[in-house]
Design a protein around this motif. Sequence first.
Motif, PDB file in Angstrom:
ATOM      1  N   THR A   1      26.377  58.748   8.405  1.00 40.36           N
ATOM      2  CA  THR A   1      27.204  57.637   7.919  1.00 40.36           C
ATOM      3  C   THR A   1      26.717  56.272   8.380  1.00 40.36           C
ATOM      4  OG1 THR A   1      28.731  57.862   9.772  1.00 40.36           O
ATOM      5  CG2 THR A   1      29.265  59.079   7.773  1.00 40.36           C
TER       6      THR A   1
ATOM      7  N   GLY B   1      26.643  55.158  -0.145  1.00 42.33           N
ATOM      8  CA  GLY B   1      27.276  56.471  -0.171  1.00 42.33           C
ATOM      9  C   GLY B   1      26.608  57.414  -1.165  1.00 42.33           C
TER      10      GLY B   1
ATOM     11  N   LEU C   1      27.495  52.984   6.373  1.00 40.32           N
ATOM     12  CA  LEU C   1      28.627  53.134   5.448  1.00 40.32           C
ATOM     13  C   LEU C   1      29.888  52.546   6.071  1.00 40.32           C
ATOM     14  CD1 LEU C   1      28.195  56.803   4.129  1.00 40.32           C
ATOM     15  CD2 LEU C   1      27.218  54.679   3.221  1.00 40.32           C
TER      16      LEU C   1
ATOM     17  N   VAL D   1      33.274  59.359  14.009  1.00 42.54           N
ATOM     18  CA  VAL D   1      32.701  60.175  12.950  1.00 42.54           C
ATOM     19  C   VAL D   1      32.865  61.659  13.221  1.00 42.54           C
ATOM     20  CG1 VAL D   1      31.016  58.426  12.317  1.00 42.54           C
ATOM     21  CG2 VAL D   1      30.390  60.167  13.950  1.00 42.54           C
TER      22      VAL D   1
ATOM     23  N   GLN E   1      23.250  58.650   0.269  1.00 44.49           N
ATOM     24  CA  GLN E   1      23.407  59.714   1.252  1.00 44.49           C
ATOM     25  C   GLN E   1      23.737  61.046   0.578  1.00 44.49           C
ATOM     26  OE1 GLN E   1      21.745  58.266   3.794  1.00 44.49           O
ATOM     27  NE2 GLN E   1      23.012  59.591   5.037  1.00 44.49           N
TER      28      GLN E   1
ATOM     29  N   SER F   1      26.027  62.353  15.877  1.00 43.03           N
ATOM     30  CA  SER F   1      26.689  61.069  15.721  1.00 43.03           C
ATOM     31  C   SER F   1      26.539  60.258  16.996  1.00 43.03           C
ATOM     32  CB  SER F   1      28.172  61.294  15.432  1.00 43.03           C
ATOM     33  OG  SER F   1      28.869  60.081  15.586  1.00 43.03           O
TER      34      SER F   1
ATOM     35  N   LEU G   1      32.286  60.890   2.740  1.00 39.20           N
ATOM     36  CA  LEU G   1      31.100  61.714   2.968  1.00 39.20           C
ATOM     37  C   LEU G   1      31.444  62.904   3.858  1.00 39.20           C
ATOM     38  CD1 LEU G   1      28.079  62.049   2.394  1.00 39.20           C
ATOM     39  CD2 LEU G   1      27.626  60.778   4.483  1.00 39.20           C
ATOM     40  N   TYR G   2      32.281  62.695   4.872  1.00 37.25           N
ATOM     41  CA  TYR G   2      32.650  63.805   5.744  1.00 37.25           C
ATOM     42  C   TYR G   2      33.484  64.846   5.007  1.00 37.25           C
ATOM     43  CZ  TYR G   2      30.527  61.474   9.585  1.00 37.25           C
ATOM     44  OH  TYR G   2      29.581  60.898  10.394  1.00 37.25           O
TER      45      TYR G   2
ATOM     46  N   SER H   1      32.486  56.569   4.869  1.00 37.21           N
ATOM     47  CA  SER H   1      32.244  57.602   5.877  1.00 37.21           C
ATOM     48  C   SER H   1      33.216  58.765   5.700  1.00 37.21           C
ATOM     49  CB  SER H   1      32.407  57.023   7.290  1.00 37.21           C
ATOM     50  OG  SER H   1      31.441  56.031   7.540  1.00 37.21           O
TER      51      SER H   1
END
Length: 251
Positions: A147, A123, A150, A182, A126, A177, A158-159, A155
């Motif tokens: 992601t 993570g 992850l 995701v 990224q 994606s 990160l989003y 995930s």
Amino acid sequence: MSLVTLMGLGVRLGRHQALSHVDFSIDKGEIVTVVGPNGSGKTTLLRSIIGAQKPTSGKIVRAKGLRIGYVPQSLSIDATLPLTVNRFLNLPLRHDREVTEQALSVAGAQGLQERQMSALSGGQFQRILLARALLKNPDLLILDEPTTGLDQPGSAALYRQIEQVRSDLGTAILMVSHELHVVMSASDRVVCLNGHVCCHGTPEIVASAPEYRALFGSGTQGALALYRHDHDHHHHSHDSHSHEHGTCDHA
């Protein structure tokens, strides 16, 4: 204002027609997620928008002076190479310290400057790639399956960070994606690609479309809900584009 517009885009790779008759655009400040199975042309679409792949038919119009930041799906760095985050961010061009610190802050990676790249978690890695893409203050941020590798909490985090980038900087975001879950609830539009645009609209519309279920299976609504969180109830849509209903092919 449209940042990138594709009109009747077709791309042939050798004998393979990767994309056919693709009409697509992304506006200032929009979050657009592109989904599709392997071999559906997602990478070709990104390469075309970035300018790395020349169309064989149709055309691409980019806003004058458009700045694009790109976050690759993965990046391999030799674990034995002593490379700090700060050094990585300053390759190949050196940036002012306050510029790198601002990018790290927006990417949610504060305080990692002196860490070795090889010591970062998935993570964190990224987020550093995200920070690097933000250094050029892009109008459009493109993320290719960010992601991958992850776990679900990673995930989701990160989003949320990507949503924050749009909130803080007003940057348009185009995300690719290969999995349904995701798709962020903050996406203004979801585009389902399978060599052509077979469906597009809000996440809810695409998730319930027969064309989408034929590609990805059912049970999609619950997966979409995974990434909803409290502030989504207060999320206001951007008026730059009106895609309230969306469209799906019924071929």
